[in-house]
Design a protein around this motif. Sequence first.
Motif, PDB file in Angstrom:
ATOM      1  N   PRO A 106     109.668  49.826  38.757  1.00 41.95           N
ATOM      2  CA  PRO A 106     109.847  50.901  39.045  1.00 41.95           C
ATOM      3  C   PRO A 106     110.486  51.306  40.508  1.00 41.95           C
ATOM      4  O   PRO A 106     110.574  49.974  41.838  1.00 41.95           O
ATOM      5  N   LEU A 107     112.111  51.963  40.751  1.00 41.50           N
ATOM      6  CA  LEU A 107     111.853  52.518  41.958  1.00 41.50           C
ATOM      7  C   LEU A 107     110.580  52.884  42.905  1.00 41.50           C
ATOM      8  O   LEU A 107     109.783  53.489  42.680  1.00 41.50           O
ATOM      9  N   LEU A 108     110.709  53.261  44.025  1.00 40.88           N
ATOM     10  CA  LEU A 108     109.814  53.083  44.874  1.00 40.88           C
ATOM     11  C   LEU A 108     110.534  55.217  45.483  1.00 40.88           C
ATOM     12  O   LEU A 108     111.131  55.907  44.866  1.00 40.88           O
ATOM     13  N   GLU A 109     109.575  55.670  45.483  1.00 40.35           N
ATOM     14  CA  GLU A 109     108.887  57.229  46.292  1.00 40.35           C
ATOM     15  C   GLU A 109     110.234  57.494  46.991  1.00 40.35           C
ATOM     16  O   GLU A 109     111.255  58.103  47.086  1.00 40.35           O
ATOM     17  N   ASP A 110     110.331  56.486  47.614  1.00 39.58           N
ATOM     18  CA  ASP A 110     111.574  56.652  49.314  1.00 39.58           C
ATOM     19  C   ASP A 110     113.098  56.429  48.118  1.00 39.58           C
ATOM     20  O   ASP A 110     113.446  56.907  48.428  1.00 39.58           O
TER      21      ASP A 110
END
Length: 473
Positions: free
Chosen positions: A247-251
Amino acid sequence: MRKQSRPPGPRDRAFGLGLLADMEDDYLGFWRQARHRYGDTVYMRHGWLHHYAFMHPDQVREALVDKARSFIRYEQHIKVMRQLHGRSVMITEGETWQRQRRTLLPAFSPKRFDAYAIQVTAAAADAFDKLQADDGAAVDAEHTMNMLAMDIILRTMFGSRVEQDTARIEQAIRTLAAIGYAEMFLPFAMPAWAPLPRQARKRKELRLLDGLVRSHIRARRSGAGAGRDDDLLGMLLAARDETSGAPLLEDEIRDQLMTIFLAGHETTATALAWAAWALAADPPLAARVAHEVDTVLGPRVPAMADLARLPLLAALVKETLRRYPPVPGVLMRRAIEDVRIGDWLVPKGSLVTIPFFVAQGDARWFPEPERFDPARFDAQATRELPRGAYIPFGAGPRVCIGNGFASMEMALALAMLVQRFTLAPAPGQAVPEPRMQVTLRPAGGLRLVLTPRPPAAAVPPAKEALHACPFHA
């Protein structure tokens, strides 16, 4: 490539700093005067940098489309924007940019526009219901459209109305825009941590916007946030890295959402304000638009399927973007190799500016360019227009990813506006002067009188077979 003489252009004994100051003071006027005095191609120096500007449609297409691979965005501007946008699709280059754009493209597919249209019309109904209660009082049209566009983009991002203090968010965006615009004309990038009052204001406003976006990401991931899987946040949370499958990171999600928010809010708000002025300043045009909307919609809320039956409204949107392009000054590139544009050799390392608003106000392509005339965008006139003469969303590989969404958003909001109101300039409101501050704002503000109209007669909704988007034709 053989060497040749450079194009004509202004000279400055202060190593080009005076020219940069002139641009900051009046960006639009600077390039229009340069085109009038020197022609379609202009050359100047800023310190050690060679700077070319191309303003003929053929040159514009050549630089942005045919030879786009010979350029990257100017790093100085990217450093300024990175402080707001992080490493989003607006900032990155090469394979990283291509991967990010592929990730975002499904969010801006016309297939999603039916769902987005519901969010747009819900926000417009809320905004215009409040105005209807004023019953003919003068309103700050620019502020009204800012708040409407912010509500729309936040609903689209997060799937429901956002309860934060949107007036405070608007103030933060205006402050960041003013600071960012000034920094674009500095000979070096000012670091955000610099112990200066302006940088302190920037850090404060960035914390506010960053907190807004991150709070929604964390709430959704924890299961506590509202919204749906098909909003922009849900789409990014479901996205996976093409290489690792993670999954994509929060940043990463924060950066993309920040770009969508900042680019999708202020530009649309500015364009809506100018469209409202065009209607207020030209009662016969406003009456024709209102008649078209009444005939197609009656009193009901517009849907995506209705837009194909509103050609005058679509032309109004396009003429607004020609006459008052929301972001007229972001197309600056640096050549990464020697490249020929038209008759001129642009050496590697040179800066290239595309002041496309000059072509959009050029009498060769748009007779009487100061006159607001949606007929310029009927089918015949559009076919005769040179490619590169009208590019309010840019052109080539880096054309604005949200161009269709923005045009659809404007059309739906304007349809609801003319359904409900007759517009007129407020007493004392002069013709507003366009003034660039990242976006093209009306200098001195814009006050209009909105007089409620009686509801139109009911008409049946559009058939599904008519579903089409005139902005994707």
